[in-house]
Design an enzyme around this catalytic site. Structure first.
Site, PDB file in Angstrom:
ATOM      1  CE1 TYR B 295      -4.428   1.267   0.667  1.00 55.29           C
ATOM      2  CE2 TYR B 295      -3.112   3.057   1.543  1.00 55.29           C
ATOM      3  CZ  TYR B 295      -4.321   2.574   1.084  1.00 55.29           C
ATOM      4  OH  TYR B 295      -5.427   3.401   1.048  1.00 55.29           O
ATOM      5  CE1 TYR B 345      -5.736   6.181  -1.221  1.00 55.42           C
ATOM      6  CE2 TYR B 345      -7.703   7.449  -1.718  1.00 55.42           C
ATOM      7  CZ  TYR B 345      -6.885   6.830  -0.802  1.00 55.42           C
ATOM      8  OH  TYR B 345      -7.201   6.852   0.526  1.00 55.42           O
TER       9      TYR B 345
END
Lengths: 331, 392
Positions: B295, B345
């Site tokens: 991430y 995102y």
């Protein structure tokens, strides 16, 4: 880097809720500003002449006695738009009470950063023509304070005043409504985000508002903990009191905020995470997030010793870190 | 009892919308398209779906999607908290439901107009102060001007850099790797737009020490994932991406993004919890992972994750990136889709889809001989992780 930003200049806490602030503003509506102002001169032809020349007004009823006599007026009259000019204070301005209603209103608005002013509109009403020899007197009253408005200039409140002009007999001859906005310029002196408090944390922020940085202490086992919470993780007691911090600490980490820039802060904005010195055993390290004061940006390094002071900023009281040993910095 | 989730369930379908800066349509529209595409990719019918999981942060109720997509009744529905930390957690919840027979086919999804709607990067300065315990946490940071995710991460990152010696250039190498991978991914927003380390160093500061190119982009889009049993997966068209391990995790003294009160703030102990669970339950270790999706809302947390998972020692991530390499030709290719800095995102859900493609062998930046892919969820928050693997 540039010089360190000082705490914002609007560092005043009015201590009022939004509703109390609104009510305090509304209490000014209907109040007279200062005593009646008397015109220094009676309505006179020389001043009318100057006005007409300056304004390019060639209407003969103002300066030509013959034409005026033949007109509906029967004699010379003054241009109606001169209404304010007859009572206007001289070059030194009006001598006002420094703590009169208007000054009080202005000061109250300044506590929330509404320090800039722009006149927005002016309307005059004429009851009769003025004639040479009239002597006027004027009284100003606050007639309206608006709710908070967001405008292109910034957020603020419109203030409306009314000036009533009377002649020597006390008869009204005209009036003028004058409106300004007192506002907070965008991006400068706004209030900072206020803390959201709960029944578990409000005592801490109340102490801060009173100028004290405190740390929660379990009143059963004596361990210190921060940020505060309802239960002591060591002994599960729900009872607590608090102790003041020592007033010193050191920089555990720091950042410099550049973007986004929000009202209430000066950028670039140093923010430090301070290891706060306390007297006693702790559940966890006592750390607090603060801004710096009286400190060159280069002096903010990990490990730098700081003194902690409570100062007013952005409508609240906040803890600030002042780096006390700048050996680690380039300055 | 030990974590016995591994091997019971597999990801059999992935589906996404386009990734954009302004979708021009509702978030529900994005969610429906992603969910329908994932079900079709799995070779299943909407009527096969009997469970749904999303983020508590998602604004698309499962029942609204079910009505629109033609999914009938649901036997299982769940939501996972803590923003991007939920991503792999949705798959963990789905796998648990499948492993226990609570559901047969579960769709995990996330869809939002994060760029054209409410932007997370704007922070919390315009959020009304509500006196709930969850909102009250901002009281310790907002009055000093620490208002955005970048500012919260920067505080931890600076301490990490102070202790490890990692530099801005070391952060930049993460961004360069992501953007290199995105440059060859047609689905990525930054397709065909690689950057250099000089570009990174020339980008402006957002919150020192973070520069613009240390921060992920903001995106509109949706991503969905279909989970069913490994047994059923073997009858479906795509090679199953077996959920070899899965876990959620928090650390001691956990906060959401502002875990500033731990003895050591220069780590991600919540991800350490996930790492411990994944390794111990699978019997695998860092050497068994051919590629990872870590991430990457902000570059420093990619470095810190490499340490939490034991790919390198404490403080050694910068050297690992420089010497072992995280680009496609490096020792551990990371974020081969371009990550959230490069592709989009989508709160980590697009990273799970890339993990599935690596297992299937269909990534645009395919790593050869991939057997196991590590995928992680949001960092700095209570989080989650997965190991996906080929079916043996």
């Amino acid at each position: 880097m540039t010089a360190p930003p000082p705490p914002p200049a609007d560092a005043v806490d009015d201590g009022l809720t939004d509703e109390e602030f609104h009510n305090a503003l509304q209490a000014f509506v209907g109040r007279q500003i200062g005593p009646a102002m008397d015109a220094p001169d009676e309505v006179n032809v020389p001043m009318i002449r100057h006005w007409c020349e300056a304004m390019g007004d060639t209407n003969p009823v103002y300066l030509n006695a013959e034409a005026a006599a033949a007109s509906t007026h029967g004699e010379l009259v003054a241009p109606p738009a001169m209404l304010q000019a007859w009572v206007m204070a001289g070059i030194n301005g009006p001598s006002r009470d420094t703590d009169g209603p208007y000054e009080q209103l202005t000061n109250l608005l300044a506590t929330r950063g509404f320090t800039s002013v722009v006149a927005t509109n002016c309307e005059q009403t004429y009851d009769r023509y003025l004639r040479p020899g009239d002597r006027l007197s004027m009284v100003t009253t606050i007639t309206d304070v608006s709710a908070q408005k967001d405008t292109a200039l910034g957020t603020g409140h419109f203030i409306t005043t009314q000036q009533d002009y009377v002649d020597a007999n006390g008869q009204r001859v005209g009036s003028m409504v004058f409106r300004i906005i007192r506002f907070r310029p965008r991006g400068t002196t706004a209030r900072r985000p206020a803390p959201a408090t709960t029944r578990d944390t409000n005592w801490w922020f109340e102490a801060l508002a009173a100028g004290e940085v405190r740390v929660q202490r379990c009143s059963d086992c004596g361990l210190l903990r921060h940020p505060p919470g309802p239960m002591c993780p060591a002994c599960h007691s729900l009872n607590f009191d608090s102790v003041p911090i020592e007033g010193t600490g050191s920089v555990h980490s720091f950042v410099v905020v550049h973007h986004p820039q929000v009202p209430g802060f000066e950028y670039p904005l140093p923010v430090v995470l301070v290891d706060v010195d306390v007297a006693g055993e702790v559940v966890r390290p006592v750390r607090m997030v603060m801004n710096t004061a009286d400190t060159e940006p280069d002096a903010v390094v990990v490990g730098a010793p700081v003194r902690i002071e409570v100062r007013a900023a952005g409508g609240q009281h906040l803890a600030f870190a002042i780096v006390t040993d700048t050996a680690g910095g380039a300055s | 009892m030990t974590n016995q989730l591994g091997g019971a369930a597999a990801i059999v379908g992935i589906g996404a919308t386009e990734f954009s800066k302004e979708s021009g349509r509702s978030e529900l529209s994005l969610a429906c398209e992603a969910v329908a595409a994932a079900i079709a990719d799995a070779g299943l019918q909407p009527s096969d779906v009997d469970g749904m999981v999303t983020f508590s942060a998602d604004d698309n109720p499962d029942i609204d999607i079910a009505r629109n997509v033609g999914i009938g009744e649901l036997r299982f529905f769940s939501r996972v908290h803590y923003g991007g930390g939920a991503a792999c957690g949705t798959v963990v919840h789905a796998a648990m439901a499948v492993a226990t027979g609570v559901a047969d086919v579960v769709v995990c999804y996330r869809a939002f107009n994060e760029r054209s709607g409410r932007r997370f990067g704007a922070g919390v300065q315009d959020i009304p102060n509500e006196a709930t315990a969850e909102r009250a946490q901002f009281s310790w940071t907002s009055p000093a001007g620490l208002l955005t995710p970048a500012s919260w991460v920067a505080m931890v990152a600076n301490r990490y850099m102070h202790l490890s010696g990692a530099t801005s250039e070391d952060l930049g190498r993460v961004a360069v790797a992501d953007r290199r991978h995105a440059a060859t991914n047609p689905a990525a927003w930054f397709y065909d737009k690689p950057i250099t380390l000089d570009d990174h160093q020339a980008s402006r500061f957002i919150v020192e020490p973070l520069r613009l190119l240390d921060c992920c982009q903001e995106s509109d889009g949706g991503q969905a994932i279909v989970v069913t049993s490994v047994e059923r997966a073997r009858d479906l068209p795509n090679p199953p991406a077996v959920i070899v391990a899965g876990s959620q995790g928090t650390g001691a003294e956990q906060w959401t993004m502002t875990s500033f009160y731990r003895p050591d703030i220069a780590g991600l102990p919540e991800m350490g919890t996930v790492a411990r669970e994944l390794w111990s339950s699978s019997g695998l270790g860092p050497a068994d992972i051919q590629t990872a999706v870590l991430y990457d809302h902000f570059t420093p947390y990619v470095l810190m994750q490499l340490e939490e998972f034991g790919f390198c020692g404490r403080g050694e991530a910068a050297a690992f990136v420089a010497n072992v390499g995280i680009e496609i030709d490096g020792g551990l290719p990371v974020n081969t889709h371009g990550g959230q800095l490069g592709e989009a995102y989508i709160h980590g859900m697009n990273g799970i889809a890339e993990g599935v493609r690596q297992v299937r062998g269909t990534s645009v930046n395919q790593v050869s001989n991939t057997e196991h892919v590590l995928v992680t969820a949001g960092t700095g928050v209570p989080t989650s992780g997965l190991i996906l693997g080929i079916d043996r």
